[in-house]
Design a protein around this motif. Structure first.
Motif, PDB file in Angstrom:
ATOM      1  N   ALA A 101       6.424   3.746 -11.187  1.00 23.76           N
ATOM      2  CA  ALA A 101       5.069   3.316 -11.514  1.00 23.76           C
ATOM      3  C   ALA A 101       4.088   4.488 -11.493  1.00 23.76           C
ATOM      4  CB  ALA A 101       4.616   2.223 -10.551  1.00 23.76           C
ATOM      5  N   ALA A 102       4.209   5.354 -10.493  1.00 25.05           N
ATOM      6  CA  ALA A 102       3.327   6.519 -10.406  1.00 25.05           C
ATOM      7  C   ALA A 102       3.561   7.461 -11.577  1.00 25.05           C
ATOM      8  CB  ALA A 102       3.540   7.254  -9.080  1.00 25.05           C
ATOM      9  N   LEU A 103       4.808   7.665 -11.929  1.00 21.14           N
ATOM     10  CA  LEU A 103       5.111   8.543 -13.061  1.00 21.14           C
ATOM     11  C   LEU A 103       4.517   7.995 -14.351  1.00 21.14           C
ATOM     12  CD1 LEU A 103       6.476  11.019 -14.262  1.00 21.14           C
ATOM     13  CD2 LEU A 103       8.575   9.666 -14.450  1.00 21.14           C
ATOM     14  N   VAL A 104       4.668   6.710 -14.578  1.00 21.08           N
ATOM     15  CA  VAL A 104       4.094   6.092 -15.780  1.00 21.08           C
ATOM     16  C   VAL A 104       2.575   6.242 -15.777  1.00 21.08           C
ATOM     17  CG1 VAL A 104       3.709   3.897 -16.973  1.00 21.08           C
ATOM     18  CG2 VAL A 104       6.000   4.506 -16.198  1.00 21.08           C
ATOM     19  N   GLU A 125      -5.755  10.539  -6.882  1.00 23.13           N
ATOM     20  CA  GLU A 125      -6.089   9.111  -6.914  1.00 23.13           C
ATOM     21  C   GLU A 125      -4.878   8.267  -7.292  1.00 23.13           C
ATOM     22  OE1 GLU A 125      -9.282   8.959  -9.739  1.00 23.13           O
ATOM     23  OE2 GLU A 125     -10.719   9.850  -8.350  1.00 23.13           O
ATOM     24  N   ILE A 126      -4.156   8.700  -8.315  1.00 25.46           N
ATOM     25  CA  ILE A 126      -2.985   7.935  -8.768  1.00 25.46           C
ATOM     26  C   ILE A 126      -1.894   7.945  -7.705  1.00 25.46           C
ATOM     27  CG2 ILE A 126      -1.102   7.908 -10.455  1.00 25.46           C
ATOM     28  CD1 ILE A 126      -3.229   8.896 -12.520  1.00 25.46           C
ATOM     29  N   LEU A 127      -1.610   9.102  -7.140  1.00 30.73           N
ATOM     30  CA  LEU A 127      -0.560   9.175  -6.114  1.00 30.73           C
ATOM     31  C   LEU A 127      -0.953   8.401  -4.863  1.00 30.73           C
ATOM     32  CD1 LEU A 127       0.639  12.844  -6.613  1.00 30.73           C
ATOM     33  CD2 LEU A 127       1.800  10.735  -7.311  1.00 30.73           C
ATOM     34  N   ASP A 128      -2.246   8.437  -4.477  1.00 27.49           N
ATOM     35  CA  ASP A 128      -2.715   7.637  -3.333  1.00 27.49           C
ATOM     36  C   ASP A 128      -2.532   6.148  -3.598  1.00 27.49           C
ATOM     37  OD1 ASP A 128      -3.404   9.571  -1.543  1.00 27.49           O
ATOM     38  OD2 ASP A 128      -5.552   9.520  -1.973  1.00 27.49           O
ATOM     39  N   GLN A 129      -2.679   5.756  -4.842  1.00 27.78           N
ATOM     40  CA  GLN A 129      -2.519   4.349  -5.196  1.00 27.78           C
ATOM     41  C   GLN A 129      -1.099   3.867  -4.906  1.00 27.78           C
ATOM     42  OE1 GLN A 129      -3.532   3.595  -9.261  1.00 27.78           O
ATOM     43  NE2 GLN A 129      -2.755   1.512  -9.233  1.00 27.78           N
ATOM     44  N   TYR A 130      -0.114   4.696  -5.182  1.00 22.93           N
ATOM     45  CA  TYR A 130       1.289   4.303  -5.006  1.00 22.93           C
ATOM     46  C   TYR A 130       1.891   4.783  -3.686  1.00 22.93           C
ATOM     47  CZ  TYR A 130       0.872   2.932  -9.824  1.00 22.93           C
ATOM     48  OH  TYR A 130       0.459   2.322 -10.976  1.00 22.93           O
ATOM     49  N   PHE A 131       1.316   5.823  -3.118  1.00 25.21           N
ATOM     50  CA  PHE A 131       1.833   6.393  -1.869  1.00 25.21           C
ATOM     51  C   PHE A 131       0.674   6.647  -0.905  1.00 25.21           C
ATOM     52  CE2 PHE A 131       4.547   7.822  -5.382  1.00 25.21           C
ATOM     53  CZ  PHE A 131       5.747   7.268  -4.998  1.00 25.21           C
ATOM     54  N   PRO A 132       0.069   5.587  -0.364  1.00 23.22           N
ATOM     55  CA  PRO A 132      -1.059   5.784   0.551  1.00 23.22           C
ATOM     56  C   PRO A 132      -0.603   6.456   1.837  1.00 23.22           C
ATOM     57  CG  PRO A 132      -0.404   3.482   0.507  1.00 23.22           C
ATOM     58  CD  PRO A 132       0.414   4.175  -0.538  1.00 23.22           C
ATOM     59  N   ALA A 133      -1.531   7.155   2.462  1.00 19.35           N
ATOM     60  CA  ALA A 133      -1.231   7.790   3.748  1.00 19.35           C
ATOM     61  C   ALA A 133      -0.867   6.702   4.756  1.00 19.35           C
ATOM     62  CB  ALA A 133      -2.435   8.582   4.229  1.00 19.35           C
ATOM     63  N   SER A 134      -0.103   7.049   5.747  1.00 21.51           N
ATOM     64  CA  SER A 134       0.330   6.073   6.774  1.00 21.51           C
ATOM     65  C   SER A 134      -0.873   5.345   7.351  1.00 21.51           C
ATOM     66  CB  SER A 134       1.077   6.792   7.886  1.00 21.51           C
ATOM     67  OG  SER A 134       2.242   7.377   7.388  1.00 21.51           O
ATOM     68  N   GLU A 136      -2.967   3.435   5.848  1.00 17.82           N
ATOM     69  CA  GLU A 136      -4.023   3.123   4.887  1.00 17.82           C
ATOM     70  C   GLU A 136      -3.534   2.107   3.873  1.00 17.82           C
ATOM     71  OE1 GLU A 136      -5.734   6.481   2.931  1.00 17.82           O
ATOM     72  OE2 GLU A 136      -5.974   7.624   4.769  1.00 17.82           O
ATOM     73  N   GLU A 137      -4.478   1.352   3.345  1.00 13.11           N
ATOM     74  CA  GLU A 137      -4.160   0.396   2.280  1.00 13.11           C
ATOM     75  C   GLU A 137      -4.137   1.117   0.941  1.00 13.11           C
ATOM     76  OE1 GLU A 137      -3.438  -2.956   2.353  1.00 13.11           O
ATOM     77  OE2 GLU A 137      -3.204  -2.531   4.477  1.00 13.11           O
ATOM     78  N   PRO A 138      -3.263   0.698   0.019  1.00 15.04           N
ATOM     79  CA  PRO A 138      -3.303   1.302  -1.317  1.00 15.04           C
ATOM     80  C   PRO A 138      -4.658   1.060  -1.975  1.00 15.04           C
ATOM     81  CG  PRO A 138      -1.343  -0.078  -1.031  1.00 15.04           C
ATOM     82  CD  PRO A 138      -2.222  -0.291   0.166  1.00 15.04           C
ATOM     83  N   ARG A 139      -5.074   1.987  -2.814  1.00 15.92           N
ATOM     84  CA  ARG A 139      -6.360   1.860  -3.516  1.00 15.92           C
ATOM     85  C   ARG A 139      -6.245   0.915  -4.679  1.00 15.92           C
ATOM     86  NH1 ARG A 139      -9.611   7.409  -3.463  1.00 15.92           N
ATOM     87  NH2 ARG A 139      -9.158   7.935  -1.357  1.00 15.92           N
TER      88      ARG A 139
END
Length: 139
Positions: A101-104, A125-134, A136-139
């Protein structure tokens, strides 16, 4: 910021300088000793063999860049379509789901405007959306 470093070279082929030149070429180069960038001014006469070679190489580089850009304008949409189809085969709840999903999403950002690069803040922003920091909620 350091003082601008500009250097002049006499062409070894035509021996042109500011007093007898027809063309002036300015290039930027990294000094191997200091690691700093500098500009090099090289003078040429119109009949200089090195100047002729430089012009041929420059024109060839421009031609190849235009050909590559034309190819990419056709190839990117087709490759992106193949990527999207392949990504739909990956289950969202699998370990590979967020990666696909992040790659797309990243490729989609680039495909929107191929005349520029996706800036680092959009990558984040895109990577945080799919891989949030420990924690944290995804954006």
């Amino acid at each position: 910021m350091s003082e601008h470093d500009s250097r002049e070279e006499v062409c070894p082929d035509c021996q042109a300088g500011p007093h007898n030149m027809d063309a002036r070429i300015i290039t930027a180069r990294k000094d191997e000793l200091t690691g700093e960038y500098c500009t090099i001014v090289t003078w040429h006469t119109n009949d200089c063999p090195q100047y002729a070679v430089d012009q041929v190489l420059l024109e060839d580089s421009v031609r190849r860049a235009k050909e590559q850009e034309a190819w990419a304008q056709e190839a990117l949409p087709a490759a992106f379509d193949r990527l999207r189809r392949a990504a739909t085969a990956v289950r969202e709840d699998s370990a590979a789901g967020p990666f696909a999903a992040a790659l797309v999403a990243l490729v989609a950002q680039q495909a929107e405007d191929t005349g520029r690069f996706v800036p680092p803040h959009r990558w984040a922003e895109i990577l945080d959306q799919y891989f949030p920091a420990s924690g944290e909620e995804p954006r």
